[in-house]
Every structure is written in structure tokens, then in C-alpha cells.
Design a protein around this motif. Structure first.
Motif, PDB file in Angstrom:
ATOM      1  N   LEU A 187      -7.846   6.801   0.012  1.00  0.00           N
ATOM      2  CA  LEU A 187      -8.651   5.915  -0.832  1.00  0.00           C
ATOM      3  C   LEU A 187      -9.571   5.051   0.029  1.00  0.00           C
ATOM      4  CD1 LEU A 187      -9.357   4.727  -3.575  1.00  0.00           C
ATOM      5  CD2 LEU A 187      -7.391   3.176  -3.338  1.00  0.00           C
ATOM      6  N   ALA A 188      -9.077   4.605   1.178  1.00  0.00           N
ATOM      7  CA  ALA A 188      -9.880   3.773   2.072  1.00  0.00           C
ATOM      8  C   ALA A 188     -11.159   4.491   2.488  1.00  0.00           C
ATOM      9  CB  ALA A 188      -9.062   3.396   3.305  1.00  0.00           C
ATOM     10  N   ASP A 189     -11.066   5.801   2.726  1.00  0.00           N
ATOM     11  CA  ASP A 189     -12.251   6.577   3.079  1.00  0.00           C
ATOM     12  C   ASP A 189     -13.311   6.515   1.984  1.00  0.00           C
ATOM     13  OD1 ASP A 189     -12.003   7.543   5.652  1.00  0.00           O
ATOM     14  OD2 ASP A 189     -10.800   9.271   5.069  1.00  0.00           O
ATOM     15  N   LYS A 190     -12.875   6.477   0.750  1.00  0.00           N
ATOM     16  CA  LYS A 190     -13.818   6.515  -0.372  1.00  0.00           C
ATOM     17  C   LYS A 190     -14.439   5.155  -0.663  1.00  0.00           C
ATOM     18  CE  LYS A 190     -11.585  10.446  -2.667  1.00  0.00           C
ATOM     19  NZ  LYS A 190     -12.686  11.376  -2.349  1.00  0.00           N
ATOM     20  N   VAL A 191     -13.679   4.077  -0.430  1.00  0.00           N
ATOM     21  CA  VAL A 191     -14.180   2.754  -0.812  1.00  0.00           C
ATOM     22  C   VAL A 191     -14.707   1.951   0.365  1.00  0.00           C
ATOM     23  CG1 VAL A 191     -12.639   2.678  -2.808  1.00  0.00           C
ATOM     24  CG2 VAL A 191     -11.876   1.686  -0.647  1.00  0.00           C
ATOM     25  N   GLY A 192     -14.703   2.548   1.569  1.00  0.00           N
ATOM     26  CA  GLY A 192     -15.258   1.853   2.723  1.00  0.00           C
ATOM     27  C   GLY A 192     -14.350   0.808   3.310  1.00  0.00           C
ATOM     28  N   VAL A 193     -13.090   1.144   3.461  1.00  0.00           N
ATOM     29  CA  VAL A 193     -12.091   0.232   4.024  1.00  0.00           C
ATOM     30  C   VAL A 193     -11.550   0.824   5.312  1.00  0.00           C
ATOM     31  CG1 VAL A 193      -9.759  -0.682   3.653  1.00  0.00           C
ATOM     32  CG2 VAL A 193     -11.444  -0.781   1.807  1.00  0.00           C
ATOM     33  N   ASP A 194     -11.276  -0.030   6.291  1.00  0.00           N
ATOM     34  CA  ASP A 194     -10.672   0.409   7.554  1.00  0.00           C
ATOM     35  C   ASP A 194      -9.152   0.317   7.421  1.00  0.00           C
ATOM     36  OD1 ASP A 194      -9.798   0.925  10.100  1.00  0.00           O
ATOM     37  OD2 ASP A 194     -11.153  -0.480  11.086  1.00  0.00           O
ATOM     38  N   ILE A 195      -8.482   1.440   7.344  1.00  0.00           N
ATOM     39  CA  ILE A 195      -7.040   1.454   7.117  1.00  0.00           C
ATOM     40  C   ILE A 195      -6.271   0.820   8.277  1.00  0.00           C
ATOM     41  CG2 ILE A 195      -6.465   3.697   8.145  1.00  0.00           C
ATOM     42  CD1 ILE A 195      -5.203   2.281   4.755  1.00  0.00           C
ATOM     43  N   GLU A 196      -6.862   0.821   9.477  1.00  0.00           N
ATOM     44  CA  GLU A 196      -6.204   0.178  10.616  1.00  0.00           C
ATOM     45  C   GLU A 196      -6.146  -1.334  10.422  1.00  0.00           C
ATOM     46  OE1 GLU A 196      -4.662   0.594  13.951  1.00  0.00           O
ATOM     47  OE2 GLU A 196      -3.989   2.074  12.514  1.00  0.00           O
ATOM     48  N   ALA A 197      -7.237  -1.920   9.898  1.00  0.00           N
ATOM     49  CA  ALA A 197      -7.225  -3.350   9.608  1.00  0.00           C
ATOM     50  C   ALA A 197      -6.200  -3.659   8.521  1.00  0.00           C
ATOM     51  CB  ALA A 197      -8.620  -3.806   9.173  1.00  0.00           C
ATOM     52  N   VAL A 198      -6.127  -2.785   7.533  1.00  0.00           N
ATOM     53  CA  VAL A 198      -5.151  -2.955   6.453  1.00  0.00           C
ATOM     54  C   VAL A 198      -3.736  -2.865   7.005  1.00  0.00           C
ATOM     55  CG1 VAL A 198      -4.276  -1.982   4.293  1.00  0.00           C
ATOM     56  CG2 VAL A 198      -6.749  -2.072   4.712  1.00  0.00           C
ATOM     57  N   ARG A 199      -3.498  -1.895   7.883  1.00  0.00           N
ATOM     58  CA  ARG A 199      -2.160  -1.732   8.471  1.00  0.00           C
ATOM     59  C   ARG A 199      -1.720  -2.989   9.205  1.00  0.00           C
ATOM     60  NH1 ARG A 199       0.297  -0.798  13.185  1.00  0.00           N
ATOM     61  NH2 ARG A 199      -1.682  -0.864  14.313  1.00  0.00           N
ATOM     62  N   ARG A 200      -2.634  -3.570   9.974  1.00  0.00           N
ATOM     63  CA  ARG A 200      -2.275  -4.784  10.708  1.00  0.00           C
ATOM     64  C   ARG A 200      -2.004  -5.942   9.758  1.00  0.00           C
ATOM     65  NH1 ARG A 200      -6.323  -2.605  14.203  1.00  0.00           N
ATOM     66  NH2 ARG A 200      -7.947  -3.893  13.242  1.00  0.00           N
ATOM     67  N   GLY A 201      -2.816  -6.050   8.718  1.00  0.00           N
ATOM     68  CA  GLY A 201      -2.608  -7.121   7.757  1.00  0.00           C
ATOM     69  C   GLY A 201      -1.310  -6.973   6.995  1.00  0.00           C
ATOM     70  N   VAL A 202      -1.001  -5.764   6.564  1.00  0.00           N
ATOM     71  CA  VAL A 202       0.230  -5.512   5.815  1.00  0.00           C
ATOM     72  C   VAL A 202       1.447  -5.600   6.728  1.00  0.00           C
ATOM     73  CG1 VAL A 202       1.511  -3.743   4.544  1.00  0.00           C
ATOM     74  CG2 VAL A 202      -0.919  -4.104   4.068  1.00  0.00           C
ATOM     75  N   GLY A 203       1.348  -5.014   7.910  1.00  0.00           N
ATOM     76  CA  GLY A 203       2.486  -4.978   8.823  1.00  0.00           C
ATOM     77  C   GLY A 203       2.884  -6.337   9.349  1.00  0.00           C
ATOM     78  N   SER A 204       1.964  -7.299   9.307  1.00  0.00           N
ATOM     79  CA  SER A 204       2.288  -8.642   9.784  1.00  0.00           C
ATOM     80  C   SER A 204       3.309  -9.337   8.890  1.00  0.00           C
ATOM     81  CB  SER A 204       1.013  -9.493   9.859  1.00  0.00           C
ATOM     82  OG  SER A 204       0.446  -9.660   8.565  1.00  0.00           O
TER      83      SER A 204
ATOM     84  N   ARG B  55       8.678  -8.706   6.089  1.00  0.00           N
ATOM     85  CA  ARG B  55       9.438  -7.883   5.147  1.00  0.00           C
ATOM     86  C   ARG B  55       9.018  -6.423   5.205  1.00  0.00           C
ATOM     87  NH1 ARG B  55       7.825 -11.105  -0.111  1.00  0.00           N
ATOM     88  NH2 ARG B  55       5.846 -10.812   1.004  1.00  0.00           N
ATOM     89  N   ILE B  56       7.850  -6.161   5.798  1.00  0.00           N
ATOM     90  CA  ILE B  56       7.311  -4.800   5.836  1.00  0.00           C
ATOM     91  C   ILE B  56       7.344  -4.248   7.256  1.00  0.00           C
ATOM     92  CG2 ILE B  56       5.256  -3.381   5.415  1.00  0.00           C
ATOM     93  CD1 ILE B  56       4.517  -5.385   3.187  1.00  0.00           C
ATOM     94  N   GLY B  57       6.734  -4.967   8.215  1.00  0.00           N
ATOM     95  CA  GLY B  57       6.721  -4.518   9.600  1.00  0.00           C
ATOM     96  C   GLY B  57       5.699  -3.428   9.844  1.00  0.00           C
ATOM     97  N   TYR B  58       5.487  -3.086  11.124  1.00  0.00           N
ATOM     98  CA  TYR B  58       4.428  -2.157  11.507  1.00  0.00           C
ATOM     99  C   TYR B  58       4.880  -0.705  11.638  1.00  0.00           C
ATOM    100  CZ  TYR B  58       1.807  -6.387  12.715  1.00  0.00           C
ATOM    101  OH  TYR B  58       1.169  -7.602  12.654  1.00  0.00           O
ATOM    102  N   SER B  59       6.159  -0.467  11.800  1.00  0.00           N
ATOM    103  CA  SER B  59       6.638   0.887  12.112  1.00  0.00           C
ATOM    104  C   SER B  59       6.361   1.869  10.984  1.00  0.00           C
ATOM    105  CB  SER B  59       8.138   0.859  12.401  1.00  0.00           C
ATOM    106  OG  SER B  59       8.413   0.069  13.525  1.00  0.00           O
TER     107      SER B  59
END
Length: 455
Positions: free
Chosen positions: A234-251, A254-258
Motif C-alpha cells: 500500500l505504501a508504494d501506491k500512496v507515496g509512503v516510505d515503509i522504512e520511516a513507518v517501520r521506525r515509527g511503529v517499532g519505537s 509494545r511492538i518493537g522492531y524485530s
């Protein structure tokens, strides 16, 4: 302590070698005469960092023996670890024929107390089947001998299995609350005592819960991967960088980066078959695991993402096109091609008429073997097995990266651009930064990293 390991695949060989490293007397049984001969000659049948040295050291010290002698194996260890394969059956359930054959082999020859430890990944209820198989053999011989069946699932990552075994984050053991089960607990506590000196790493539970824990762990990890892959698409279609999302979510603690890295799908010997087996177990009890069905479907689709990206860029008909493919094993530091994403990619490219040059640091021999099974003779003739990463690049229309080997992380991009017909990279593991690739003049297609095209 005298220990028998039945099976010398990834789990059995690593377990046997590492237990011998701790000073135990380990007897490894395998019915494959060629494999046993190779091990006795100083070779090993798999690529696993550090394993060859551990095996050699303990063979020379006399603590590690390899044999095809079932009777000798049954008599050797009070602890009998079953570490044979449990491949998926036609309906997705775990095939227990090798586990039960190992159990019968023990029952045919044992004459004194034994602890049979299921190390293989097996469905809930397997211990009961193992117990019944052993008891049936004892009954046939009119022999009385007590025994216990325990569950001690492995949590080893291919490519880091020796390190994982010697420095475990947890040890899961399931035993029954019977006199035999208590004896098993004492023996296994003694065996694993060296790993618990700094802190207690052992989690004791009943046998069925231990069997279930292994599947639950792998299913959770597979779910995280598929979840992130679906968001990446979905990120590819809407112009989002999934790596930035991963860092934001993983921080979020309760979720973590792994296991939140987007890519071209998971493979290997564990996640695909364990997700299927857990689904099959649930269906046997009249329950549908809807999340895991989706996890499997997403992963199957994700393996076609790279091929689809190539077709979107160069057209559906790839006749006359030539591509370089870096990475064939399902993950780095292994030569394992089971369920590897590269196999799907290569079929996609070849079915569209392309030719390919492929390279992997260690999996070339295994790749040649499995591709002979996957491809037609005509398709195989359009595959060139390169001798180096740069050898694969010669005259290619684009580079496609499938496996995140360290050797691919910092390549000479100027040389890549000079060798490719046009500077196009499809990165199935998001090794590079899109902004850096743009500065270098490289047309870059990652997974969920198309933000620049929407700027």
C-alpha cells in the motif's frame, strides 16, 4: 551425560555438536549412509556458520559419533532426542512418519529407562503418538521398560544456529507430572544447567503446551512479516516510505522492531510449513485460523512482487531482456533454498521470456539442484550461473536483489552502472536508500519505498 540424537539435519546436527561442545558423549544417528560417511570424513552436509569447526573439534575429541546403527543409538543415551524432518503433507499437516519411525526404532531395542525428547517441530498430541509407538514395540518384545516422552522444541535461526543454541534466549521444556516425567525433568535440568548460570532461561510446562509454543512463536513472527509486507504494498501506491513507518511503529515498546522489515516474502523450512501445520491442526478441531490463512496468502502473493515490478517497468513480454539476480537462498548465511522467494522470481522472469544470470555466495550448488526440479529444460537453458556478483551483471537490463547478503550491502555502484545496460535496480530487501540511489543516478525500485515518485 550420554545422549543420542536421531537425525542429522539442521536441528539434529547443531544440537548434537553443541551438546558435545559442553562435554557430553553424543551419538548421532542417521539412516542416510552417504550423509554419515560425509560426516565421518570431516565434512558437513549443510552450510551453517561455525558448525564445521564445532563438529570437527568434538569428533576429534571423541565426544561426537556418527552412525547408521539404530540398535547402538537406542542403547547409547538415556536421553534420546528425535530431530528428524516433519515436512508438510499434501493437506498441509506435519508428516510424522519419520518421527514415529524413530520412536519405533527406540522401542525395538531399549531395555532400560529412557527419556525420549521431541526436538522436531511437531503438532500438539505428537508425544502421545510417540509414546504409543514405543510401547507397542515393547509389547511386541514382551519387554518391560519405563520411559518418558518430553517436548523440547528448538528456536534456532538458520545462519545463526550455533550462536542461538549456545546463547539461548529461552529453553522450552514440556514434561508430564508423573514419576517418569519427574525423572525426565531432573535429567533435562542437569543437561541444560550450563545455560542457566547467569539467569534462569528454562520455561517448564506440560508437553502439549510446549509443542504448541513452537508453532505459536513461528506463526507470530510470520504474521509480523506478512503484516508489514501488506502495508509496504500500500505504501508504494500512496507515496509512503515503509522504512520511516517501520521506525515509527517499532519505537512503541509494545511492538518493537524485530521482524517488521518489508521484503519479497519469507521462506525456509520453518515458517511456511509451521503456519500450514497450525492451520491444519485448527481445522482438525473445527476451528478456522483466519489470521494465519491471511498470513499465508499475503506471503504467497509477496513472492511475486519483484516479478510484477519488473514487468511493470519493462513490459509483460520480457523476451530479449536479460536480468542479473543477486541472492538465491531464502536468507543470508545459509544455502537453504526451501520456499525461497528467488525460485518464484526466476519462474516469473523465465515464463515471460527473459534470460537471467544468477549469483549467491554459498547456495549455487543447491540452487542448480532445485532449479532442475522447478524449471523446464528450455527455461533452465536460459539461466546462467555466474561466478561473482559482477559477473552476473554483464549486459543485464537490470539488477534484482532477492537475498540480503552482507556482500551486497555496499557494492560499487559506479561499476554496477557501467555493467548494466541501464542503471535499474529492483531491491527485494530494501538494502539501499532511495534518496541515495537518486543522487547516484540509479533508478531504484524497493518494497514500499516509492515515496520519491510521489514527491
Amino acid at each position: 551425560m550420554k545422549i543420542t540424537i536421531i537425525g542429522t539435519g539442521y536441528v539434529g546436527l547443531v544440537t548434537g555438536a553443541c551438546l558435545a561442545e559442553l562435554g557430553n558423549d553424543v551419538f548421532c544417528l542417521d539412516l542416510d549412509e552417504k550423509k554419515v560417511a560425509l560426516l565421518n570424513a570431516g565434512g558437513i552436509p549443510i552450510h551453517e556458520p561455525g558448525l564445521e569447526e564445532v563438529v570437527a573439534r568434538n569428533r576429534e575429541a571423541g565426544r561426537l559419533t556418527f552412525s547408521t546403527d539404530v540398535e547402538a543409538a537406542a542403547h547409547h543415551g538415556v536421553l534420546q532426542f528425535i530431530a528428524v524432518g516433519t515436512p508438510p503433507d499434501e493437506d498441509g499437516s506435519a508428516d510424522l512418519q519419520y518421527v514415529l519411525a524413530a520412536a519405533r526404532g527406540i522401542g525395538k531395542h531399549m531395555n532400560e529407562f529412557k527419556v525420549i525428547v521431541d526436538k522436531s517441530t511437531v503438532p500438539v498430541g505428537t508425544a502421545e503418538k510417540v509414546r504409543a509407538a514405543i510401547q507397542a514395540e515393547l509389547d511386541l518384545r514382551s519387554t518391560y521398560a519405563t520411559f518418558a516422552v518430553a517436548s523440547n522444541p528448538e528456536f534456532l535461526k538458520e545462519g545463526a544456529a550455533v550462536e542461538d543454541f549456545m546463547r539461548p534466549d529461552r529453553i522450552v521444556i514440556g514434561v508430564d507430572s508423573t514419576p517418569e516425567g519427574e525423572r525426565a525433568r531432573d535429567l533435562l535440568r542437569s543437561l541444560y544447567a550450563p545455560f542457566n548460570r547467569n539467569r534462569e532461561r528454562t520455561y517448564w510446562m506440560d508437553v502439549r503446551s510446549a509443542e504448541f509454543t513452537k508453532y505459536a512463536a513461528n506463526a507470530m513472527l510470520a504474521t509480523r512479516i506478512s503484516f508489514m509486507n501488506e502495508l509496504a504494498n500500500l505504501a508504494d501506491k500512496v507515496g509512503v516510505d515503509i522504512e520511516a513507518v517501520r521506525r515509527g511503529v517499532g519505537s512503541d515498546p509494545r511492538i518493537g522492531y524485530s521482524f517488521l522489515y518489508a521484503g519479497c516474502g519469507y521462506g525456509g523450512s520453518c515458517f511456511p510449513k509451521d503456519v500450514q501445520a497450525l492451520e491444519r491442526t485448527a481445522r482438525g478441531y473445527g476451528q478456522e485460523l483466519l489470521i494465519l490463512r491471511a498470513v499465508e496468502a499475503v506471503n504467497d502473493r509477496q513472492k511475486s512482487v519483484l516479478g510484477n515490478k519488473v514487468a511493470q517497468r519493462f513490459g509483460a513480454d520480457l523476451a530479449g531482456r536479460h536480468f542479473a539476480v543477486w541472492g538465491l537462498a531464502f536468507k543470508p548465511n545459509t544455502d537453504d533454498m526451501r520456499e525461497a522467494s528467488a525460485r518464484v522470481l526466476l519462474r516469473d522472469l523465465l515464463e515471460r521470456g527473459a534470460t537471467v544470470a544468477v549469483y549467491d555466495p554459498v547456495a549455487m550448488t543447491e540452487a542448480e539442484r532445485v532449479l532442475q526440479l522447478d524449471l523446464t529444460a528450455e527455461q533452465l537453458a536460459r539461466v546462467r550461473f555466474a561466478t561473482s556478483p559482477h559477473d552476473a551483471l554483464s549486459e543485464a537490463d537490470a539488477l534484482v536483489i532477492v537475498t540480503e547478503w552482507k556482500a551486497f550491502r555496499s557494492p560499487n555502484f559506479e561499476r554496477i552502472k557501467a555493467q548494466l545496460k541501464q542503471p535499474v535496480i529492483f531491491d527485494g530487501r530494501n538494502l539501499f536508500e532511495p534518496s541515495t540511489m537518486a543522487e547516484l543516478g540509479v533508478e531504484y525500485h524497493g518494497i514500499g519505498r516509492s515515496v520519491l515518485t510521489h514527491a
